[in-house]
Design a protein around this motif. Structure first.
Motif: not given
Ligand SMILES: Cc1cc2nc3c(=O)[nH]c(=O)nc-3n(C[C@H](O)[C@H](O)[C@H](O)COP(=O)(O)O)c2cc1C
Length: 340
Positions: A75, A77-81, A85, A148, A151-152, A155
């Motif tokens: 996790l 980077s945000d690309d992983h979210i 999800q 971080a 946080r992801r 999200k």
């Protein structure tokens, strides 16, 4: 009603029963990009259909070189979210809550060109390299990497964050005298790194969302710490914001004179001791997949929740079958009711 099937709540988290699917690495990220794929989707969603109250997604790492292998989840980077999800949403649709275990493998990162650790002490085994000691600044940055990743995870919609402080991975490496020989503040106080990670992650969580921390209650390598040391570490972790302690053991090295029991319930006394000493909710784990045994742990108050790992690999519907074994009416999806 069987105690195993009573609801449990802590903070804002409400679980329909006491059954936790323990985190289990699948080593199945074939693209090596840290993102869960169809295997992970099917794997976790089927345990939600099978009736787990809480699913904890396997060790998911805060940076690429923090993975045990390149086939592990991450996790960083945000690309992983979005791919996480998708799993979270599907598990919710089937009535399960879902958490994720946030981690760094430290000196047990097998594919990292140069693994990092509290001290440059190699884990014994051909697949391990001598790690590089993190500088004090890098340790502080590592705390931020955990925050971080958390946080992801939020999200992505996870209900619970579990920090991996067990099995000889990075947080454990810091709180063990065997692997932390540092001369800075993070060596003078073996709990400091874990405490800072807990505080940083907790600061990310919405109020009422519990933070879980998994620890090894004892080490088995010669010279390793005992339960009293683990209790003092957990006291610091509790005071820093850990709401639930998930009690495992070992993983720091090869067992010496002290050896894991490896019989049903062998880690339950550790969970009970930590619960009693610290008045903190605990999860027991380790060969608990006989339904009567799992039931007795909750009924006796040895632990608040019971985690099942390999039992869930053998049987994705373990909770349904445990309910039947305990004389309960199992909760099954409407599509399957004609079979029950
Ligand atoms: C295939 C496999 C992968 C595992 N991966 C993890 C992991 O990612 N994180 C962790 O804390 N423990 C991991 N474990 C340990 C389990 O969570 C659990 O503590 C252990 O298997 C004992 O429980 P059991 O007797 O119900 O299998 C793993 C175990 C197995 C069998």
């Amino acid at each position: 009603m069987a105690h195993l099937f009573t609801p449990y709540s802590i903070g804002n988290l409400e679980l329909k029963n006491r059954i936790v699917m323990a985190p289990m690495c699948q080593y199945s990220v074939t693209a090596k990009d840290g993102k869960p794929n169809d295997w992970h989707f099917t794997h976790y969603t089927s345990r939600a259909v099978g009736g787990a109250g809480l699913i904890i997604v396997e060790m998911t790492d805060v940076e690429p070189d923090g993975r045990i292998t390149d086939y592990d989840l991450g996790l960083w980077s945000d690309d992983h979210i979005p791919s996480f999800q998708r799993i979270v949403d599907a598990c919710h649709a089937h009535g399960a809550k879902i958490g994720i275990q946030i981690a760094h493998a430290g000196r047990k990162a097998e594919d990292a060109p140069v693994p990092v650790a509290p001290s440059p002490i190699r884990f014994d085994g051909p697949q391990y390299k001598t790690p590089r000691e993190l500088s004090t600044d890098e340790v502080k940055q590592m705390v931020e990497k955990f925050a971080a990743a958390a946080r992801r995870a939020l999200k992505a919609g996870f209900d619970v964050i579990e920090l991996h402080g067990a099995h000889g991975y990075l947080i454990h490496q810091f709180h063990s005298p065997l692997t932390n020989r540092r001369k800075d503040a993070y060596g003078e106080d073996l709990a400091l790194f874990g405490v800072e990670v807990i505080q940083a992650v907790k600061a990310e969580l919405p109020s009422g969302m519990p933070l879980f921390v998994r620890v090894s209650a004892v080490e088995y390598a010669d010279g390793g710490y005992d339960l009293d040391h683990a209790i003092e570490i957990c006291r610091r972790y509790r005071d820093a914001g850990a709401d639930v302690i998930h009690v495992s053991s070992g993983g720091e090295g090869h067992p010496g004179a002290r050896r894991p029991g490896n019989f049903p319930g062998f880690q339950v006394p550790y969970a009970r001791r930590i619960k009693d000493a610290l008045q903190v909710p605990v999860i027991a784990v380790g060969m608990l997949d006989h339904p009567a045994l799992a039931e007795s742990i909750v009924a006796n108050g040895d632990a608040d929740l019971v985690a099942i790992a390999r039992g869930f690999l053998r049987d994705p519907y373990w909770p349904i079958h445990a309910a039947m074994a305990l004389g309960e009416k199992p909760q099954v999806p409407v599509q399957y009711q004609r079979a029950f």
